[in-house]
Design an enzyme around this catalytic site. Structure first.
Site, PDB file in Angstrom:
ATOM      1  N   HIS A  26       0.841  -1.203   0.000  1.00 23.81           N
ATOM      2  CA  HIS A  26       0.000   0.000   0.000  1.00 23.81           C
ATOM      3  C   HIS A  26       0.878   1.256   0.000  1.00 23.81           C
ATOM      4  O   HIS A  26       0.587   2.225  -0.695  1.00 23.81           O
ATOM      5  CB  HIS A  26      -0.907  -0.020   1.231  1.00 23.81           C
ATOM      6  CG  HIS A  26      -2.213   0.678   1.034  1.00 23.81           C
ATOM      7  ND1 HIS A  26      -3.085   0.369   0.024  1.00 23.81           N
ATOM      8  CD2 HIS A  26      -2.810   1.682   1.734  1.00 23.81           C
ATOM      9  CE1 HIS A  26      -4.148   1.146   0.102  1.00 23.81           C
ATOM     10  NE2 HIS A  26      -4.006   1.960   1.131  1.00 23.81           N
ATOM     11  N   TYR A  39       2.276   9.666   2.025  1.00 23.61           N
ATOM     12  CA  TYR A  39       1.532   8.664   2.798  1.00 23.61           C
ATOM     13  C   TYR A  39       2.530   7.900   3.652  1.00 23.61           C
ATOM     14  O   TYR A  39       3.603   7.519   3.172  1.00 23.61           O
ATOM     15  CB  TYR A  39       0.812   7.694   1.869  1.00 23.61           C
ATOM     16  CG  TYR A  39       0.184   6.499   2.573  1.00 23.61           C
ATOM     17  CD1 TYR A  39      -0.915   6.655   3.411  1.00 23.61           C
ATOM     18  CD2 TYR A  39       0.688   5.210   2.414  1.00 23.61           C
ATOM     19  CE1 TYR A  39      -1.494   5.573   4.060  1.00 23.61           C
ATOM     20  CE2 TYR A  39       0.126   4.118   3.050  1.00 23.61           C
ATOM     21  CZ  TYR A  39      -0.976   4.310   3.875  1.00 23.61           C
ATOM     22  OH  TYR A  39      -1.543   3.232   4.522  1.00 23.61           O
TER      23      TYR A  39
HETATM   24  C1  3ML Z   1      -7.589   6.497   3.325  1.00 18.66           C
HETATM   25  C2  3ML Z   1      -6.445   5.577   3.584  1.00 18.66           C
HETATM   26  C3  3ML Z   1      -5.976   5.178   4.764  1.00 18.66           C
HETATM   27  C4  3ML Z   1      -4.915   4.282   4.523  1.00 18.66           C
HETATM   28  O1  3ML Z   1      -4.176   3.748   5.364  1.00 18.66           O
HETATM   29  O2  3ML Z   1      -4.753   4.091   3.226  1.00 18.66           O
HETATM   30  C5  3ML Z   1      -5.606   5.011   2.539  1.00 18.66           C
HETATM   31  C6  3ML Z   1      -6.295   4.419   1.380  1.00 18.66           C
HETATM   32  C7  3ML Z   1      -7.155   3.228   1.684  1.00 18.66           C
HETATM   33  O3  3ML Z   1      -7.951   3.253   2.616  1.00 18.66           O
HETATM   34  O4  3ML Z   1      -7.076   2.253   0.956  1.00 18.66           O
END
Ligand code: 3ML
Length: 113
Positions: A26, A39
């Site tokens: 991610h 992020y």
């Molecule tokens: C909004 C979010 C919080 C996380 O940790 O990643 C992003 C995107 C998502 O939820 O997939």
């Protein structure tokens, strides 16, 4: 800066190892998301309870994420992006529960912090 902080709980049936690998994936995917300045996702490795003020028990939290956006226009770009949609689809595969907080600085400059 717009900053959104997230508490992440893994799905009950997912191993720590898989959750860690998906968090890393991610994080890597986040680099391609338009409008997203930064992020970060960090695994919770300990939840100490020996606090010097009354303890607030919110249950198990497996990771803490944070999204940074330069301004409202960047956030709008992010929300409108198909890459962001794909990123969220990946999120659905390994985030069991999510608790967002929008935060602001107490003293500094919200433009930089
Ligand atoms: C909004 C979010 C919080 C996380 O940790 O990643 C992003 C995107 C998502 O939820 O997939």
């Amino acid at each position: 800066m717009i900053r959104l902080l997230y508490l992440l709980v893994k799905p009950h049936d997912m191993s720590q190892e898989t959750f860690r690998a998906e968090c890393l994936r991610h994080y890597e995917m986040s680099h391609d998301v338009p409008g997203l300045h930064k992020y970060e996702v960090r695994l919770v490795v300990q939840q100490p309870t020996d606090t010097h003020v009354p303890y607030f028990d919110i249950g198990q939290v497996d990771a803490i994420g944070e999204c940074w956006f330069e301004n409202d226009a960047a956030y709008d770009t992010y929300m409108a992006s198909d890459v962001r949609r794909t990123w969220f689809e990946h999120g659905k595969t390994f985030i069991g529960q999510l608790k967002p907080f929008r935060t602001e600085t107490v003293g500094g400059d919200n433009k930089v912090a």
